[in-house]
Design a protein around this motif. Sequence first.
Motif, PDB file in Angstrom:
ATOM      1  N   PHE A  33       0.822  -1.206   0.000  1.00 19.72           N
ATOM      2  CA  PHE A  33       0.000   0.000   0.000  1.00 19.72           C
ATOM      3  C   PHE A  33       0.862   1.265   0.000  1.00 19.72           C
ATOM      4  O   PHE A  33       0.619   2.191  -0.774  1.00 19.72           O
ATOM      5  CB  PHE A  33      -0.950   0.022   1.199  1.00 19.72           C
ATOM      6  N   ARG A  34       1.868   1.296   0.834  1.00 20.07           N
ATOM      7  CA  ARG A  34       2.751   2.472   0.888  1.00 20.07           C
ATOM      8  C   ARG A  34       3.417   2.734  -0.462  1.00 20.07           C
ATOM      9  O   ARG A  34       3.500   3.871  -0.918  1.00 20.07           O
ATOM     10  CB  ARG A  34       3.811   2.296   1.967  1.00 20.07           C
ATOM     11  N   ARG A  35       3.895   1.679  -1.070  1.00 21.53           N
ATOM     12  CA  ARG A  35       4.557   1.832  -2.372  1.00 21.53           C
ATOM     13  C   ARG A  35       3.582   2.325  -3.434  1.00 21.53           C
ATOM     14  O   ARG A  35       3.913   3.194  -4.246  1.00 21.53           O
ATOM     15  CB  ARG A  35       5.198   0.522  -2.792  1.00 21.53           C
ATOM     16  N   LEU A  36       2.379   1.751  -3.436  1.00 18.07           N
ATOM     17  CA  LEU A  36       1.384   2.178  -4.423  1.00 18.07           C
ATOM     18  C   LEU A  36       0.960   3.620  -4.186  1.00 18.07           C
ATOM     19  O   LEU A  36       0.728   4.369  -5.134  1.00 18.07           O
ATOM     20  CB  LEU A  36       0.174   1.244  -4.386  1.00 18.07           C
ATOM     21  N   TRP A  37       0.855   4.021  -2.927  1.00 25.59           N
ATOM     22  CA  TRP A  37       0.480   5.396  -2.624  1.00 25.59           C
ATOM     23  C   TRP A  37       1.574   6.356  -3.096  1.00 25.59           C
ATOM     24  O   TRP A  37       1.293   7.424  -3.646  1.00 25.59           O
ATOM     25  CB  TRP A  37       0.230   5.555  -1.144  1.00 25.59           C
ATOM     26  N   LEU A  38       2.827   5.970  -2.913  1.00 20.37           N
ATOM     27  CA  LEU A  38       3.923   6.808  -3.394  1.00 20.37           C
ATOM     28  C   LEU A  38       3.900   6.939  -4.916  1.00 20.37           C
ATOM     29  O   LEU A  38       4.155   8.010  -5.461  1.00 20.37           O
ATOM     30  CB  LEU A  38       5.270   6.225  -2.954  1.00 20.37           C
ATOM     31  N   VAL A  39       3.602   5.853  -5.588  1.00 16.50           N
ATOM     32  CA  VAL A  39       3.584   5.859  -7.052  1.00 16.50           C
ATOM     33  C   VAL A  39       2.403   6.657  -7.587  1.00 16.50           C
ATOM     34  O   VAL A  39       2.549   7.463  -8.511  1.00 16.50           O
ATOM     35  CB  VAL A  39       3.554   4.414  -7.606  1.00 16.50           C
ATOM     36  N   THR A  40       1.212   6.435  -7.006  1.00 14.41           N
ATOM     37  CA  THR A  40       0.001   7.074  -7.530  1.00 14.41           C
ATOM     38  C   THR A  40      -0.251   8.459  -6.969  1.00 14.41           C
ATOM     39  O   THR A  40      -0.859   9.289  -7.633  1.00 14.41           O
ATOM     40  CB  THR A  40      -1.248   6.221  -7.237  1.00 14.41           C
ATOM     41  N   GLY A  41       0.183   8.696  -5.728  1.00 16.75           N
ATOM     42  CA  GLY A  41      -0.119   9.959  -5.069  1.00 16.75           C
ATOM     43  C   GLY A  41      -1.584  10.081  -4.671  1.00 16.75           C
ATOM     44  O   GLY A  41      -2.051  11.147  -4.304  1.00 16.75           O
ATOM     45  N   ASN A  42      -2.315   8.961  -4.723  1.00 15.00           N
ATOM     46  CA  ASN A  42      -3.749   8.977  -4.461  1.00 15.00           C
ATOM     47  C   ASN A  42      -4.100   7.765  -3.609  1.00 15.00           C
ATOM     48  O   ASN A  42      -3.920   6.622  -4.049  1.00 15.00           O
ATOM     49  CB  ASN A  42      -4.504   8.947  -5.792  1.00 15.00           C
ATOM     50  N   ARG A  43      -4.624   8.030  -2.410  1.00 21.66           N
ATOM     51  CA  ARG A  43      -4.933   6.950  -1.468  1.00 21.66           C
ATOM     52  C   ARG A  43      -5.967   5.972  -2.029  1.00 21.66           C
ATOM     53  O   ARG A  43      -5.793   4.757  -1.947  1.00 21.66           O
ATOM     54  CB  ARG A  43      -5.421   7.530  -0.152  1.00 21.66           C
ATOM     55  N   ALA A  44      -7.049   6.479  -2.590  1.00 16.45           N
ATOM     56  CA  ALA A  44      -8.118   5.618  -3.107  1.00 16.45           C
ATOM     57  C   ALA A  44      -7.614   4.744  -4.259  1.00 16.45           C
ATOM     58  O   ALA A  44      -7.935   3.554  -4.336  1.00 16.45           O
ATOM     59  CB  ALA A  44      -9.310   6.455  -3.551  1.00 16.45           C
TER      60      ALA A  44
END
Length: 71
Positions: A33-44
């Motif tokens: 989740f942390r990595r995906l949030w860093l990549v996308t910049g969007n929590r949802a």
Amino acid sequence: MTERIIVPDAVLDELEASRSFEAFYEAEARILFRRLWLVTGNRAEAEELMQDAFLSVWQRWDRVGGMDDPV
């Protein structure tokens, strides 16, 4: 008198797979989740991508769960 319940092997196998997948999820979800949030910049969006990823892993858990390093 106590009745003995017989549980089919297939049910026991599914329960074991479920437990091992749950342990895998618990170990890896926060990191992913942390990595995906860093990549996308969007929590949802990160949450949705993570759900999709773990759903794909669960659908293939019979193969993935037997790997030396499923990550």
